[in-house]
Design an enzyme around this catalytic site. Sequence first.
Site, mmCIF file in Angstrom:
data_model
loop_
_atom_site.group_PDB
_atom_site.id
_atom_site.type_symbol
_atom_site.label_atom_id
_atom_site.label_comp_id
_atom_site.label_asym_id
_atom_site.label_seq_id
_atom_site.Cartn_x
_atom_site.Cartn_y
_atom_site.Cartn_z
ATOM 1 N N ASN A 93 -1.715 2.354 5.565
ATOM 2 C CA ASN A 93 -0.807 1.310 5.088
ATOM 3 C C ASN A 93 -0.364 0.514 6.307
ATOM 4 O O ASN A 93 0.129 1.100 7.276
ATOM 5 C CB ASN A 93 0.402 1.980 4.399
ATOM 6 C CG ASN A 93 1.548 1.010 4.171
ATOM 7 O OD1 ASN A 93 1.323 -0.182 4.000
ATOM 8 N ND2 ASN A 93 2.768 1.515 4.164
ATOM 9 N N GLY A 94 -0.565 -0.808 6.273
ATOM 10 C CA GLY A 94 -0.155 -1.632 7.417
ATOM 11 C C GLY A 94 -1.273 -2.600 7.776
ATOM 12 O O GLY A 94 -2.203 -2.804 6.992
ATOM 13 N N GLU A 150 8.228 -14.576 -11.116
ATOM 14 C CA GLU A 150 7.582 -13.334 -10.684
ATOM 15 C C GLU A 150 6.898 -12.600 -11.837
ATOM 16 O O GLU A 150 5.794 -12.095 -11.689
ATOM 17 C CB GLU A 150 8.641 -12.356 -10.145
ATOM 18 C CG GLU A 150 9.015 -12.515 -8.706
ATOM 19 C CD GLU A 150 10.068 -11.490 -8.286
ATOM 20 O OE1 GLU A 150 9.883 -10.891 -7.232
ATOM 21 O OE2 GLU A 150 11.074 -11.287 -9.006
ATOM 22 N N TRP A 166 -2.519 -2.768 -1.691
ATOM 23 C CA TRP A 166 -2.178 -4.176 -1.848
ATOM 24 C C TRP A 166 -3.043 -4.900 -0.817
ATOM 25 O O TRP A 166 -2.853 -4.745 0.388
ATOM 26 C CB TRP A 166 -0.697 -4.413 -1.576
ATOM 27 C CG TRP A 166 -0.247 -5.801 -1.935
ATOM 28 C CD1 TRP A 166 0.094 -6.254 -3.169
ATOM 29 C CD2 TRP A 166 -0.083 -6.911 -1.046
ATOM 30 N NE1 TRP A 166 0.442 -7.577 -3.108
ATOM 31 C CE2 TRP A 166 0.348 -8.009 -1.832
ATOM 32 C CE3 TRP A 166 -0.274 -7.096 0.324
ATOM 33 C CZ2 TRP A 166 0.605 -9.262 -1.276
ATOM 34 C CZ3 TRP A 166 -0.025 -8.347 0.874
ATOM 35 C CH2 TRP A 166 0.420 -9.419 0.066
ATOM 36 N N HIS A 212 17.267 -37.184 -7.276
ATOM 37 C CA HIS A 212 16.634 -37.750 -6.078
ATOM 38 C C HIS A 212 15.143 -37.432 -6.010
ATOM 39 O O HIS A 212 14.558 -37.457 -4.937
ATOM 40 C CB HIS A 212 17.366 -37.268 -4.827
ATOM 41 C CG HIS A 212 18.792 -37.728 -4.798
ATOM 42 N ND1 HIS A 212 19.140 -39.048 -4.655
ATOM 43 C CD2 HIS A 212 19.955 -37.052 -4.967
ATOM 44 C CE1 HIS A 212 20.458 -39.167 -4.708
ATOM 45 N NE2 HIS A 212 20.975 -37.969 -4.909
ATOM 46 N N LYS A 266 13.069 -14.640 -10.579
ATOM 47 C CA LYS A 266 12.821 -13.538 -11.523
ATOM 48 C C LYS A 266 11.835 -13.977 -12.579
ATOM 49 O O LYS A 266 10.883 -13.285 -12.886
ATOM 50 C CB LYS A 266 14.151 -13.154 -12.157
ATOM 51 C CG LYS A 266 14.508 -11.752 -12.369
ATOM 52 C CD LYS A 266 14.616 -10.801 -11.224
ATOM 53 C CE LYS A 266 13.818 -10.991 -10.022
ATOM 54 N NZ LYS A 266 14.077 -10.331 -8.843
ATOM 55 N N CYS A 277 0.846 -1.195 0.000
ATOM 56 C CA CYS A 277 0.000 0.000 0.000
ATOM 57 C C CYS A 277 0.882 1.246 0.000
ATOM 58 O O CYS A 277 1.941 1.281 0.625
ATOM 59 C CB CYS A 277 -0.934 0.090 1.199
ATOM 60 S SG CYS A 277 -2.088 -1.274 1.301
ATOM 61 N N ARG A 320 3.923 -0.277 -4.837
ATOM 62 C CA ARG A 320 3.621 -0.787 -3.503
ATOM 63 C C ARG A 320 2.318 -1.588 -3.466
ATOM 64 O O ARG A 320 1.972 -2.165 -2.433
ATOM 65 C CB ARG A 320 3.524 0.366 -2.499
ATOM 66 C CG ARG A 320 4.781 1.212 -2.443
ATOM 67 C CD ARG A 320 4.612 2.331 -1.459
ATOM 68 N NE ARG A 320 4.580 1.827 -0.107
ATOM 69 C CZ ARG A 320 5.642 1.628 0.642
ATOM 70 N NH1 ARG A 320 6.841 1.888 0.167
ATOM 71 N NH2 ARG A 320 5.530 1.167 1.865
ATOM 72 N N LYS A 322 6.190 -4.266 -3.982
ATOM 73 C CA LYS A 322 7.635 -4.145 -3.836
ATOM 74 C C LYS A 322 8.066 -4.053 -2.388
ATOM 75 O O LYS A 322 9.091 -4.573 -1.988
ATOM 76 C CB LYS A 322 8.124 -2.911 -4.587
ATOM 77 C CG LYS A 322 9.627 -2.825 -4.580
ATOM 78 C CD LYS A 322 10.171 -2.110 -5.758
ATOM 79 C CE LYS A 322 11.660 -2.244 -5.844
ATOM 80 N NZ LYS A 322 12.074 -3.576 -6.254
ATOM 81 N N GLU A 345 17.832 -17.100 -7.815
ATOM 82 C CA GLU A 345 17.364 -15.766 -8.187
ATOM 83 C C GLU A 345 16.839 -15.751 -9.632
ATOM 84 O O GLU A 345 15.823 -15.118 -9.922
ATOM 85 C CB GLU A 345 18.502 -14.747 -7.990
ATOM 86 C CG GLU A 345 18.201 -13.331 -8.438
ATOM 87 C CD GLU A 345 16.993 -12.685 -7.761
ATOM 88 O OE1 GLU A 345 16.460 -13.258 -6.797
ATOM 89 O OE2 GLU A 345 16.558 -11.632 -8.244
#
Length: 606
Positions: free
Chosen positions: A99-100, A486, A75, A502, A483, A2, A27, A601, A479
């Site tokens: 926000n939170g 995402e 968000w 395995h 990437k 947010c 955000r 983000k 990574e």
Amino acid sequence: MCGIVGYVGARECTEVLLDSLSKLEYRGYDSAGIAVFENGEIRTQKSKGKISDLIEKMDKEGRISGHCGIGHTRWATHGEPSDINSHPHGNANITIVHNGIIENYKKIKEFLEKKGYVFESQTDTETVAKLLDCFYEGNPLSTIQRVLDEIEGSYALGIMFKDYPNRIYAVRKDSPLIVASGENEAFIASDVPAVLKYTKNFYLLEQDEIAVLDNGRVEFYDDHGAPIRKEMHIADFDMEAAEKGGYAHFMLKEIHEQPTAVRTTVTPRISDGMPCLEECGMTYDRLKSYNNIFVVACGTAMHAGLVGKYVIEKIARIPVTVDVASEFRYRNPILCSEDLVILVSQSGETADTLEALRLAKRNGADTLSIVNVKGSSIARESDMVLYTHAGPEISVASTKAYMVQLSVFYLIAFALAYADGKISTEECKRLTSELQTVPEVIDKILEKPGDCQYVASQLVNSENLLYIGRGLDYALSMEGSLKLKEISYIHSESYAAGELKHGTISLVTSGMPVIAVATQRDLFDKTISNVKEVKARGAKVIMVTHENSDVDSDAADIVIGLPTIDDLLMPMTAVVPLQLIAYYTSVLRGNDVDKPRNLAKSVTVE
Ligand code: G6P
């Protein structure tokens, strides 16, 4: 997680709010909304979806207009993305953006329902708006303080009271919020880039401090309501750094900014050819005093820590444990004063990483943070901080932040190995100088994106793929895989090449792409054997390796050759094609590269 903004001043506030919100869309982008004082009344417009959806709606309805207002990009946590759950919340008298997460919202809701309040949204935020309304007796400051005594969790709040037009109240705890001031105008924002177009002057709000923006003036109060003076900061980057600058996407721009970011991060930390971290108090003596190192972070930052572990253990021979912050917090880690806990975070605000830092401090460990955003909570609360100088990273998928985090880990590893007598001065100088050549090599790789574009064209219709590697290549491929998933939404997993047989090899079918990273020459033959195992089962192999590696034509379908540098440093160059492959695949699939679905983000909730 947010984004919130607010504006008081002479400009048309709706324009400023929408413009500032667009800089915070990284955000969250589940919904957007604004509330503005129009002719003394608080008027709200909000919509599910991105800011562009809100603008479309406003253009149909007619835009509200005024000189004081607050805005929000969401968000979703409590309640699905919908018009009703969009912020701002409140009524004609008190309206807020948040926000939170309010952890005790259920208890507050029950209390308010008993008093006759009726809730329309599923959000935790609505309880704060209604609690303010319930406690309000004409004095905003004391009302806010009373509410702060009741709510638990994290919050950054922008609040408007109808009785006080052209005024915004703001407060925060464990969620970021800055207050910025220009000439006869003032702003609140979750992050500095939101207001850079208007001013570079900003204040960092501390826990439970309250800011009052009144007709462009700003006043601050401590958590007891006493007025306080605060130090003003000046942003050290400008608008250009937060704009696309001719690139199709922020992600591509940020990939191209990596050479400069590495130079800016590394160069000031080299003295007489040796790594020097004394700026934060990390002397060679202090470095060698640690028995154990823990690296704690989330997402991409945690992946940088994985590479850091391999490098530190390889050359400094000190045990390093890497933890996901959300696990570290609750696994009761065994820490003592001889331990160093390294927290890695681009934003410096990630809730789990911040709490991990607090836990490490409570347990007496030394804490060092590697952070990109200056003055962020993690940077401020850790014992030592090494800033990465990547500039603002806007794309949700992190690239340049990872790159500079790696470069700081290399500096730490070289300094540690030298301090502990594991490498000589000459070797330390050689490695440090090799690190300084990395930006040129990245530039060379970026000049020829053709191979990566071709690989993307081969991946675009895939539903699954694997990344494999050994040692540092394995750490790096974690990574690469993240990437790709995402931003392309293709399912991928990263596997230690030797472990594949395995179990996971059962997933390999004819035509399945496997990206094999093989830059570590001591492990090259072993990785090739694993590559042949998947090839024999029909996999389409894309190999990332040194340009002069001897790869049998029957081992790989496509080879991406990289300029040769010291194997230890290869993750810094080999990650570039992996970033580009993810980028071009996402573009080909028509995805919103910079704002992938469901992500945000900055994750300021746990
Ligand atoms: C989010 C972002 C990731 C990032 C992670 C940690 O999940 O989408 O890109 O790696 O948070 O963020 P930090 O700011 O702590 O590096």
